[in-house]
Scaffold this active site. Structure first.
Site, PDB file in Angstrom:
ATOM      1  N   ARG A   1       0.864  -1.166   0.000  1.00  0.00           N
ATOM      2  CA  ARG A   1       0.000   0.000   0.000  1.00  0.00           C
ATOM      3  C   ARG A   1       0.908   1.225   0.000  1.00  0.00           C
ATOM      4  O   ARG A   1       2.031   1.185   0.503  1.00  0.00           O
ATOM      5  CB  ARG A   1      -0.906   0.017   1.233  1.00  0.00           C
ATOM      6  CG  ARG A   1      -1.811  -1.203   1.383  1.00  0.00           C
ATOM      7  CD  ARG A   1      -2.601  -1.108   2.683  1.00  0.00           C
ATOM      8  NE  ARG A   1      -3.535  -2.209   2.851  1.00  0.00           N
ATOM      9  CZ  ARG A   1      -3.264  -3.342   3.501  1.00  0.00           C
ATOM     10  NH1 ARG A   1      -2.059  -3.503   4.066  1.00  0.00           N
ATOM     11  NH2 ARG A   1      -4.163  -4.310   3.598  1.00  0.00           N
TER      12      ARG A   1
ATOM     13  N   TYR B   1      -9.320 -11.346  -6.822  1.00  0.00           N
ATOM     14  CA  TYR B   1      -8.405 -11.444  -7.956  1.00  0.00           C
ATOM     15  C   TYR B   1      -8.672 -12.681  -8.801  1.00  0.00           C
ATOM     16  O   TYR B   1      -8.258 -12.739  -9.957  1.00  0.00           O
ATOM     17  CB  TYR B   1      -6.954 -11.443  -7.461  1.00  0.00           C
ATOM     18  CG  TYR B   1      -6.609 -10.148  -6.770  1.00  0.00           C
ATOM     19  CD1 TYR B   1      -6.397  -8.984  -7.501  1.00  0.00           C
ATOM     20  CD2 TYR B   1      -6.541 -10.069  -5.386  1.00  0.00           C
ATOM     21  CE1 TYR B   1      -6.119  -7.787  -6.875  1.00  0.00           C
ATOM     22  CE2 TYR B   1      -6.253  -8.873  -4.752  1.00  0.00           C
ATOM     23  CZ  TYR B   1      -6.043  -7.735  -5.498  1.00  0.00           C
ATOM     24  OH  TYR B   1      -5.782  -6.555  -4.873  1.00  0.00           O
TER      25      TYR B   1
ATOM     26  N   HIS C   1      -3.706  -9.209   3.717  1.00  0.00           N
ATOM     27  CA  HIS C   1      -5.157  -9.292   3.880  1.00  0.00           C
ATOM     28  C   HIS C   1      -5.488 -10.193   5.066  1.00  0.00           C
ATOM     29  O   HIS C   1      -4.957 -11.299   5.178  1.00  0.00           O
ATOM     30  CB  HIS C   1      -5.813  -9.871   2.618  1.00  0.00           C
ATOM     31  CG  HIS C   1      -5.860  -8.907   1.482  1.00  0.00           C
ATOM     32  ND1 HIS C   1      -6.052  -9.280   0.165  1.00  0.00           N
ATOM     33  CD2 HIS C   1      -5.740  -7.548   1.449  1.00  0.00           C
ATOM     34  CE1 HIS C   1      -6.056  -8.227  -0.616  1.00  0.00           C
ATOM     35  NE2 HIS C   1      -5.867  -7.152   0.145  1.00  0.00           N
TER      36      HIS C   1
ATOM     37  N   ARG D   1      -0.626  -2.062  -6.815  1.00  0.00           N
ATOM     38  CA  ARG D   1      -0.747  -3.164  -5.843  1.00  0.00           C
ATOM     39  C   ARG D   1      -1.670  -4.250  -6.402  1.00  0.00           C
ATOM     40  O   ARG D   1      -1.386  -5.438  -6.281  1.00  0.00           O
ATOM     41  CB  ARG D   1      -1.272  -2.599  -4.525  1.00  0.00           C
ATOM     42  CG  ARG D   1      -1.631  -3.620  -3.452  1.00  0.00           C
ATOM     43  CD  ARG D   1      -1.961  -2.854  -2.166  1.00  0.00           C
ATOM     44  NE  ARG D   1      -2.815  -3.585  -1.252  1.00  0.00           N
ATOM     45  CZ  ARG D   1      -2.360  -4.420  -0.330  1.00  0.00           C
ATOM     46  NH1 ARG D   1      -1.067  -4.646  -0.225  1.00  0.00           N
ATOM     47  NH2 ARG D   1      -3.198  -5.027   0.499  1.00  0.00           N
TER      48      ARG D   1
ATOM     49  N   LYS E   1      -2.251  -2.236   7.915  1.00  0.00           N
ATOM     50  CA  LYS E   1      -3.453  -1.805   8.626  1.00  0.00           C
ATOM     51  C   LYS E   1      -3.476  -2.400  10.037  1.00  0.00           C
ATOM     52  O   LYS E   1      -3.078  -3.532  10.253  1.00  0.00           O
ATOM     53  CB  LYS E   1      -4.699  -2.243   7.855  1.00  0.00           C
ATOM     54  CG  LYS E   1      -4.935  -1.456   6.575  1.00  0.00           C
ATOM     55  CD  LYS E   1      -6.251  -1.850   5.931  1.00  0.00           C
ATOM     56  CE  LYS E   1      -6.549  -1.011   4.701  1.00  0.00           C
ATOM     57  NZ  LYS E   1      -7.838  -1.371   4.077  1.00  0.00           N
TER      58      LYS E   1
ATOM     59  N   HIS F   1      -2.739   2.572  -6.034  1.00  0.00           N
ATOM     60  CA  HIS F   1      -3.296   1.320  -5.511  1.00  0.00           C
ATOM     61  C   HIS F   1      -3.463   0.293  -6.625  1.00  0.00           C
ATOM     62  O   HIS F   1      -3.436  -0.915  -6.373  1.00  0.00           O
ATOM     63  CB  HIS F   1      -4.632   1.587  -4.822  1.00  0.00           C
ATOM     64  CG  HIS F   1      -4.976   0.574  -3.776  1.00  0.00           C
ATOM     65  ND1 HIS F   1      -4.248   0.437  -2.608  1.00  0.00           N
ATOM     66  CD2 HIS F   1      -5.949  -0.379  -3.721  1.00  0.00           C
ATOM     67  CE1 HIS F   1      -4.770  -0.542  -1.884  1.00  0.00           C
ATOM     68  NE2 HIS F   1      -5.792  -1.055  -2.537  1.00  0.00           N
TER      69      HIS F   1
END
Length: 323
Positions: A175, A304, A295, A272, A201, A269
């Site tokens: 990110r 994806y 994630h 990524r 995150k 983004h």
């Protein structure tokens, strides 16, 4: 970066009495200190609850009290959601609003301030699935080439710096906040390592591989950067030596995508997304990609597979004898 253990400033709302604003302040402080939610998420949650309280105050014709909120009915919540929908608010924003209200309701229950059962009775709004738009492999590589901007009237070290950041976004799937959050000591020199420890995150750290050619681009930037790069300072600095703003990289992407003839979806983004998509299309394991992206849920990474399925269908249609 804002500290997560700082108390939230006391709230004042015209639509609710002091008892509920006090509990909201305590709830937001709890989310910041215990759940370590980002400032943006806290701001969004607080805004959603304020909007609901303002709606209820107008709906009931009186200030919302703690007891009144605890006794809210499902029809009241549905009316609030309908009002937000009428304002052309998307499904994801409505889902977040409901999540914030439920979080506040659960907090009140744990604190013995009543049960808000109506919130759990509301179905989450449907959200249309939108697949991320990856950048073509060759175009993604060109973003990491400082020579693509040779005609710009900018100092060479800035061009190399921006190329290094975008090489990280595409080469390691970071990110933009993770790339710009790297310290000088976090980045090995070429030949001395091939792993980065990044903070994602929720202040969660993970290890991601980094290509030697990407490390070389970063080393080239560090060698010509006019500002001192201390081991504990940021790896990437702005024109005056302070931390580099994400907006600078966003603007760089805007200029480059115009020169390369790419759509508005070609954002930092998207690099990524391209990292994940290109790994998957070359046989990468979905769970390994999940770990690389940081994630928390495999379902987040599974978007994806839709992109890869589209690619496979295109190959099928073009190559099948009956196509």
């Amino acid at each position: 970066m804002a500290r997560t253990d700082q108390p939230v400033q006391a709230l004042e709302l015209d639509c609710a009495d002091v008892s509920i604003t006090q509990e909201m302040t305590r709830w937001l402080s709890h989310l910041r200190a215990e759940r370590r939610l980002s400032p943006k998420t806290l701001e969004a949650y607080a805004r959603d609850v304020r909007q609901c309280l303002a709606f209820l105050a107008e709906h009931w014709g009186a200030k919302v009290t703690l007891a009144g909120f605890a006794a809210v009915e499902a029809s009241d919540v549905r009316a609030f959601m309908a009002m937000r929908r009428a304002d052309e608010i998307g499904g994801r924003s409505l889902m977040r609003a409901l999540a914030g209200l439920r979080s506040f309701g659960r907090f009140l229950e744990r604190e013995g301030k009543g049960k808000v059962g109506a919130l759990s009775a509301i179905r989450a709004p449907k959200v249309a699935k939108s697949l991320p738009k990856p950048i073509h492999m060759e175009a993604a590589k060109r973003f990491a080439d400082a020579d693509e901007r040779a005609g710009e009237e900018r100092e060479t070290w800035i061009l190399v710096r921006d190329a290094a950041v975008m090489a990280l976004l595409y080469g390691s799937g970071l990110r933009i906040s993770e790339a710009l959050g790297l310290k000088r000591r976090d980045v090995p020199k070429p030949g001395e390592g091939d792993v980065l420890v990044v903070t994602g995150k929720g202040n969660k750290t993970r290890m991601v591989p980094v290509l030697q050619n990407v490390l070389q681009i970063i080393a080239d930037y560090a060698a010509i950067c006019p500002h001192p790069l201390s081991p504990t300072g940021p790896m990437f600095v702005g024109a005056r030596g302070g931390p580099l703003s994400p907006r600078i990289i966003q603007l760089t992407m805007e200029r480059l995508r115009g020169a390369l003839g790419l759509p508005d979806s070609a954002t930092p983004h998207a690099l990524r997304h391209s990292f994940a998509t290109h790994l998957l299309s070359r046989g990468g394991d979905l769970r390994a990609i999940q770990e690389l992206l940081g994630h928390a849920s495999l379902s987040t990474t599974q978007i994806y597979t839709g992109i890869d399925s589209e690619r496979l269908l295109e190959v099928y249609r073009s190559a099948h004898p009956r196509g």
